[in-house]
Design an enzyme around this catalytic site. Sequence first.
Site, PDB file in Angstrom:
ATOM      1  N   SER A  87       0.838  -1.215   0.000  1.00  0.00           N
ATOM      2  CA  SER A  87       0.000   0.000   0.000  1.00  0.00           C
ATOM      3  C   SER A  87       0.867   1.258   0.000  1.00  0.00           C
ATOM      4  O   SER A  87       0.577   2.228  -0.707  1.00  0.00           O
ATOM      5  CB  SER A  87      -0.881   0.030   1.247  1.00  0.00           C
ATOM      6  N   ARG A 140      -2.792 -14.319  -1.410  1.00  0.00           N
ATOM      7  CA  ARG A 140      -2.919 -14.494   0.044  1.00  0.00           C
ATOM      8  C   ARG A 140      -3.494 -15.874   0.402  1.00  0.00           C
ATOM      9  O   ARG A 140      -3.159 -16.442   1.435  1.00  0.00           O
ATOM     10  CB  ARG A 140      -3.718 -13.353   0.652  1.00  0.00           C
ATOM     11  N   ASP A 147      -6.754  -7.888   4.898  1.00  0.00           N
ATOM     12  CA  ASP A 147      -5.918  -8.742   4.040  1.00  0.00           C
ATOM     13  C   ASP A 147      -5.363  -9.950   4.786  1.00  0.00           C
ATOM     14  O   ASP A 147      -4.837 -10.875   4.169  1.00  0.00           O
ATOM     15  CB  ASP A 147      -4.755  -7.922   3.457  1.00  0.00           C
ATOM     16  N   GLY A 171      -6.039  -3.936  -7.858  1.00  0.00           N
ATOM     17  CA  GLY A 171      -7.214  -3.141  -7.491  1.00  0.00           C
ATOM     18  C   GLY A 171      -6.815  -1.779  -6.940  1.00  0.00           C
ATOM     19  O   GLY A 171      -7.459  -0.769  -7.205  1.00  0.00           O
TER      20      GLY A 171
HETATM   21  C1  S3P Z   1      -5.625  -1.379   0.115  1.00  0.00           C
HETATM   22  C2  S3P Z   1      -6.824  -1.368   0.760  1.00  0.00           C
HETATM   23  C3  S3P Z   1      -7.620  -2.576   1.030  1.00  0.00           C
HETATM   24  C4  S3P Z   1      -6.780  -3.819   0.918  1.00  0.00           C
HETATM   25  C5  S3P Z   1      -5.927  -3.825  -0.316  1.00  0.00           C
HETATM   26  C6  S3P Z   1      -4.989  -2.635  -0.306  1.00  0.00           C
HETATM   27  C7  S3P Z   1      -4.923  -0.105  -0.125  1.00  0.00           C
HETATM   28  O1  S3P Z   1      -8.663  -2.659   0.080  1.00  0.00           O
HETATM   29  O2  S3P Z   1      -7.593  -4.964   0.946  1.00  0.00           O
HETATM   30  O3  S3P Z   1      -5.146  -5.002  -0.374  1.00  0.00           O
HETATM   31  O4  S3P Z   1      -3.726  -0.106  -0.461  1.00  0.00           O
HETATM   32  O5  S3P Z   1      -5.565   0.942   0.019  1.00  0.00           O
HETATM   33  P1  S3P Z   1     -10.066  -1.875   0.302  1.00  0.00           P
HETATM   34  O6  S3P Z   1      -9.756  -0.435   0.282  1.00  0.00           O
HETATM   35  O7  S3P Z   1     -10.924  -2.309  -0.839  1.00  0.00           O
HETATM   36  O8  S3P Z   1     -10.575  -2.376   1.622  1.00  0.00           O
END
Ligand code: S3P
Length: 434
Positions: free
Chosen positions: A23, A393, A316, A94
């Site tokens: 992140s 994961r 996560d 994502g």
């Molecule tokens: C993340 C936020 C989380 C997490 C993802 C990374 C981020 O997702 O599950 O692996 O870097 O902001 P969500 O914001 O959909 O909860």
Amino acid sequence: MKTIKIAPAKGLRGVVRVPGDKSISHRAAILSAIACGKTTIKNFLFSDDCLATLGALSALGVRISADKKAAKVVIASSGGFKKPRSLLFMKESGTSARVLLGLLSGQDFSTELTAAPSLLRRPMQRVIEPLALMGARIKASGKSKEGFLPLQVLPSRLHGIHWRQKIASAQVKSAILLAGLYAEGRTVVEEPQKTRDHTERMLKIFGADIKIKGGKITLTAGVLRSPRNIFVPGDISSAVFFIVAALAVKNSRILIKDVGINPSRMGAVRVLKRMGGRIKILRKRSIFEPIADIEVQTSALKATTIKAHEIPCLIDELPILMVAAGIARGRSVIEGVQELRVKETDRIASMVSNLTKLGVNIKVRLLNKGESIEITGGDGLSGADLLSFCDHRTAMSMVVAGLAAKGRSSLDDISCVTKSFPDFLGVLKHLLVK
Ligand code: S3P
């Protein structure tokens, strides 16, 4: 496809580091691109997801030099972007897709985003909705249905909004805050449930006009200044696989150095400690993020209940916590897990299938709008032929389960770990007692 065999472990011993936080690596690259000047990012995570972000920024005209061996990225930016010549490809990331939608909404040119098949199925409406309220024009293109990639972002003038989060999501919050950097007026994000705050911390070191009070973040557009150097802490979401392995396998004692211990990411450690895990946080210090060394010893785990309000701080880590619950004595309950349905794979389905094969009693219950999981553990795991479901994961959790099981296991495909932790097996090998 890369199948592996997993033998029960004799112990985990030694000192390791895990790669940079995923992140934080995304955010460091994106804000360095928005700021004017040169930023050196050390301990950057060279994984598929973060490379998707670098690829997109490079296509937007940002000068990036990457040294994978030294885990270093240097970003030189004029603070502006140019229209990319082709579609921006988000791979399976994502975070890249959702967070960059915020940045792209504020540009005076149009862009198109697409992704690998697994990400084409993940919901984008949660981020499109607030951005549209800010004036963004994001349209579904190609064959996709509304709210899914591929998406086209058209030029527009943005204005600040007051957004109260409907789903606890750091990606959505971050997209809104990045769009806020290009918006007229104030942008406010209110979080009923706190999510990881890396974007807010990073915006502060880049000199953004940002205030945080209670669950409310207020941002006003302004020029960002590069802090010149950023060190990315080790990823607690990667460290947690070794933490659970060391707790579960007898004769283990390990030290993981320089790990990020941001409270908004420490939910799993808090849960494992209350399950009886002997985990010590040592040499605590602070850069722009808190960081420490983590010492772990074999422990007798007992069951626990994880409440819905704890989920954002350990989202996560749920697959590996389910493995821990399968090992722990007693009945564990994990409430409010429905978000797991829309991760890289449906992680409720992947874990139910795998844990059942390992001999664990796992049940899913529907409660009001949410889902909860009940796991009864303590009888030991039995070796099994496990599946990764192409999810990093799930894959790493199954390796840990195999190490803690009686009898041999196999995993159909480990290659998906390149998404967040390409050298997972290398670091693990270093810890395994021969
Ligand atoms: C993340 C936020 C989380 C997490 C993802 C990374 C981020 O997702 O599950 O692996 O870097 O902001 P969500 O914001 O959909 O909860």
